[in-house]
Design a protein around this motif. Sequence first.
Motif, PDB file in Angstrom:
ATOM      1  N   GLU A  36       0.816  -1.227   0.000  1.00 17.48           N
ATOM      2  CA  GLU A  36       0.000   0.000   0.000  1.00 17.48           C
ATOM      3  C   GLU A  36       0.844   1.269   0.000  1.00 17.48           C
ATOM      4  N   ALA A  37       1.966   1.230   0.695  1.00 12.96           N
ATOM      5  CA  ALA A  37       2.798   2.434   0.779  1.00 12.96           C
ATOM      6  C   ALA A  37       3.373   2.771  -0.608  1.00 12.96           C
ATOM      7  N   ALA A  38       3.789   1.752  -1.336  1.00  9.94           N
ATOM      8  CA  ALA A  38       4.330   1.973  -2.686  1.00  9.94           C
ATOM      9  C   ALA A  38       3.227   2.494  -3.611  1.00  9.94           C
ATOM     10  N   VAL A  39       2.034   1.944  -3.472  1.00  8.29           N
ATOM     11  CA  VAL A  39       0.915   2.369  -4.334  1.00  8.29           C
ATOM     12  C   VAL A  39       0.542   3.824  -4.028  1.00  8.29           C
ATOM     13  N   TYR A  43       0.436   7.423  -6.573  1.00  8.37           N
ATOM     14  CA  TYR A  43      -0.566   8.494  -6.684  1.00  8.37           C
ATOM     15  C   TYR A  43       0.070   9.851  -6.386  1.00  8.37           C
ATOM     16  N   ARG A  44       0.959   9.861  -5.382  1.00  3.88           N
ATOM     17  CA  ARG A  44       1.566  11.126  -4.962  1.00  3.88           C
ATOM     18  C   ARG A  44       2.475  11.683  -6.074  1.00  3.88           C
ATOM     19  N   VAL A  45       3.338  10.827  -6.609  1.00  2.72           N
ATOM     20  CA  VAL A  45       4.296  11.277  -7.629  1.00  2.72           C
ATOM     21  C   VAL A  45       3.575  11.749  -8.890  1.00  2.72           C
ATOM     22  N   ARG A  48      -2.075  12.172  -8.884  1.00  3.52           N
ATOM     23  CA  ARG A  48      -3.283  11.553  -9.443  1.00  3.52           C
ATOM     24  C   ARG A  48      -4.318  11.370  -8.348  1.00  3.52           C
ATOM     25  N   PRO A  49      -5.582  11.707  -8.625  1.00  5.96           N
ATOM     26  CA  PRO A  49      -6.601  11.494  -7.600  1.00  5.96           C
ATOM     27  C   PRO A  49      -6.756  10.002  -7.291  1.00  5.96           C
ATOM     28  N   GLU A  50      -6.977   9.687  -6.029  1.00  5.13           N
ATOM     29  CA  GLU A  50      -7.015   8.272  -5.645  1.00  5.13           C
ATOM     30  C   GLU A  50      -8.286   7.561  -6.108  1.00  5.13           C
ATOM     31  N   PHE A  51      -9.215   8.315  -6.710  1.00  2.00           N
ATOM     32  CA  PHE A  51     -10.396   7.617  -7.248  1.00  2.00           C
ATOM     33  C   PHE A  51     -10.131   7.089  -8.650  1.00  2.00           C
ATOM     34  N   ASP A  52      -8.917   7.277  -9.163  1.00  2.00           N
ATOM     35  CA  ASP A  52      -8.582   6.813 -10.512  1.00  2.00           C
ATOM     36  C   ASP A  52      -7.677   5.576 -10.406  1.00  2.00           C
ATOM     37  N   PRO A  53      -8.249   4.368 -10.560  1.00  2.12           N
ATOM     38  CA  PRO A  53      -7.526   3.132 -10.229  1.00  2.12           C
ATOM     39  C   PRO A  53      -6.363   2.807 -11.173  1.00  2.12           C
ATOM     40  N   LEU A  54      -5.527   1.856 -10.727  1.00  2.00           N
ATOM     41  CA  LEU A  54      -4.291   1.516 -11.440  1.00  2.00           C
ATOM     42  C   LEU A  54      -4.383   0.138 -12.104  1.00  2.00           C
ATOM     43  N   ILE A  55      -3.578  -0.043 -13.138  1.00  2.00           N
ATOM     44  CA  ILE A  55      -3.466  -1.346 -13.807  1.00  2.00           C
ATOM     45  C   ILE A  55      -2.346  -2.144 -13.129  1.00  2.00           C
ATOM     46  N   ILE A  56      -2.597  -3.442 -12.875  1.00  2.00           N
ATOM     47  CA  ILE A  56      -1.477  -4.270 -12.418  1.00  2.00           C
ATOM     48  C   ILE A  56      -0.907  -5.050 -13.597  1.00  2.00           C
ATOM     49  N   LEU A 121      11.777  -8.213 -16.068  1.00  2.00           N
ATOM     50  CA  LEU A 121      11.675  -7.626 -14.731  1.00  2.00           C
ATOM     51  C   LEU A 121      10.550  -8.294 -13.937  1.00  2.00           C
ATOM     52  N   LEU A 122       9.384  -8.416 -14.550  1.00  2.23           N
ATOM     53  CA  LEU A 122       8.243  -9.020 -13.850  1.00  2.23           C
ATOM     54  C   LEU A 122       8.549 -10.462 -13.442  1.00  2.23           C
ATOM     55  N   GLN A 123       9.308 -11.171 -14.287  1.00  2.00           N
ATOM     56  CA  GLN A 123       9.639 -12.558 -13.955  1.00  2.00           C
ATOM     57  C   GLN A 123      10.583 -12.660 -12.768  1.00  2.00           C
ATOM     58  N   MET A 124      11.350 -11.590 -12.521  1.00  2.03           N
ATOM     59  CA  MET A 124      12.281 -11.599 -11.390  1.00  2.03           C
ATOM     60  C   MET A 124      11.586 -11.293 -10.070  1.00  2.03           C
ATOM     61  N   LEU A 125      10.368 -10.772 -10.120  1.00  5.03           N
ATOM     62  CA  LEU A 125       9.686 -10.302  -8.910  1.00  5.03           C
ATOM     63  C   LEU A 125       8.600 -11.290  -8.491  1.00  5.03           C
ATOM     64  N   ASP A 126       8.334 -11.358  -7.186  1.00  9.31           N
ATOM     65  CA  ASP A 126       7.237 -12.254  -6.776  1.00  9.31           C
ATOM     66  C   ASP A 126       5.989 -11.458  -6.408  1.00  9.31           C
ATOM     67  N   PHE A 127       5.860 -10.281  -6.999  1.00 14.32           N
ATOM     68  CA  PHE A 127       4.634  -9.483  -6.826  1.00 14.32           C
ATOM     69  C   PHE A 127       4.340  -8.790  -8.154  1.00 14.32           C
ATOM     70  N   PRO A 128       3.066  -8.424  -8.390  1.00 16.86           N
ATOM     71  CA  PRO A 128       2.735  -7.696  -9.624  1.00 16.86           C
ATOM     72  C   PRO A 128       3.113  -6.219  -9.476  1.00 16.86           C
ATOM     73  N   LEU A 129       3.255  -5.546 -10.601  1.00 22.68           N
ATOM     74  CA  LEU A 129       3.581  -4.114 -10.572  1.00 22.68           C
ATOM     75  C   LEU A 129       2.347  -3.287 -10.926  1.00 22.68           C
ATOM     76  N   ALA A 130       1.982  -2.392 -10.014  1.00 20.38           N
ATOM     77  CA  ALA A 130       0.970  -1.394 -10.359  1.00 20.38           C
ATOM     78  C   ALA A 130       1.700  -0.327 -11.162  1.00 20.38           C
ATOM     79  N   ALA A 131       1.162   0.039 -12.328  1.00 23.88           N
ATOM     80  CA  ALA A 131       1.861   1.044 -13.133  1.00 23.88           C
ATOM     81  C   ALA A 131       0.900   1.828 -14.007  1.00 23.88           C
ATOM     82  N   PRO A 132       0.648   3.073 -13.625  1.00 17.77           N
ATOM     83  CA  PRO A 132      -0.036   3.984 -14.542  1.00 17.77           C
ATOM     84  C   PRO A 132       1.001   4.542 -15.512  1.00 17.77           C
TER      85      PRO A 132
END
Length: 312
Positions: A36-39, A43-45, A48-56, A121-132
Amino acid sequence: MIGTDILHAAALLRSGKLVAIPTETVYGLAGNALDEAAVLEIYRVKARPEFDPLIIHIPDVAVLTHYVAEIPATAERLAHAFWPGPLTLLLPRKPIIPDLVTSGLDHVAVRVPEHLIARELLQMLDFPLAAPSANPFGYISPTTAQHVEAQLGDKIPYILDGGPCQVGMESTIVGFDGATPVIYRKGGIPIEAIEALCGRVKVMPHSTSQPTAPGMLKSHYAPLTPFFLMKNGLPEGTRGNIGVISLMRKYDVPHCEVLSEKGDIDEAARHLFAAMRRLDALGLEAIYAELVPETGLGSAINDRLIRAAANG
Ligand code: TXA
Ligand code: MG
């Protein structure tokens, strides 16, 4: 900092930091989608308003069931046909996906990008990336690492350079009404290709009053320079320090961006956002743009031009 060190990018992402990453559509501002902190930092960087969701973003279709509760047969068919690639599916989410990612909606947007560096990169990670898209909210999406650097360079630790984006248009976003695909955003997979596979589709109109699908905000992709659409060439008597964006015709104005000399729509899509940014950097009085034929990616190009002009 811009670089090509994928191990460094992975280490930053594992420690909860953000990294701008290349995809075949546009550059994304990526963070751990399960953190959650990364997500929140995304939004902060982006402001972006937090009502606009992200793609994983996930490495392949095999891990889809970790994050979504149900995969309609039509979604499965689309995933197998177009992943990896510029297609995003809206699917019922599992509780592991934080509310912040979906802005509290019960569906999560998912895609498998095709860009080799993104996949590695995604294959190296064990979590999905949220990325707008890695641009300030409401501005033109970035299609090179330098575009990201120009606006977000001082706000994020690393920009992974994967060269210019090969599609250049964001992903097509598809939800489902029973078995019928519903297009929420036109993008890198043409509607005709989806229809060829699934039969008729529904296309959602843009709206400024639909916070449940803010991908549909009308004013978006907007340069700072006043931006207008041309109907039949330049309006009579147009003078001054202006710019034009056209598919193949060279206009006699101080700054003309021809998107594809041979009139190739895919090439035009690849060049559109960079052309808009170049003209916007010149401090012109106005930019005029010509709509392109609606076939293939033309419909997504026109969608972006119309939205860029929505402020004017
Ligand atoms: O090509 C792309 O899709 C790029 C690359 C980086 O993958 N990403 C991208 O993200 O364009 P973004 O955040 O700029 O646009 C995603 C759109 C947003 O406008 C958002 O409203 C919509 O997708 N969206 C995301 N999750 C959604 C959801 N659960 N329901 C409805 N719309 C959603
Ligand atoms: Mg965006």
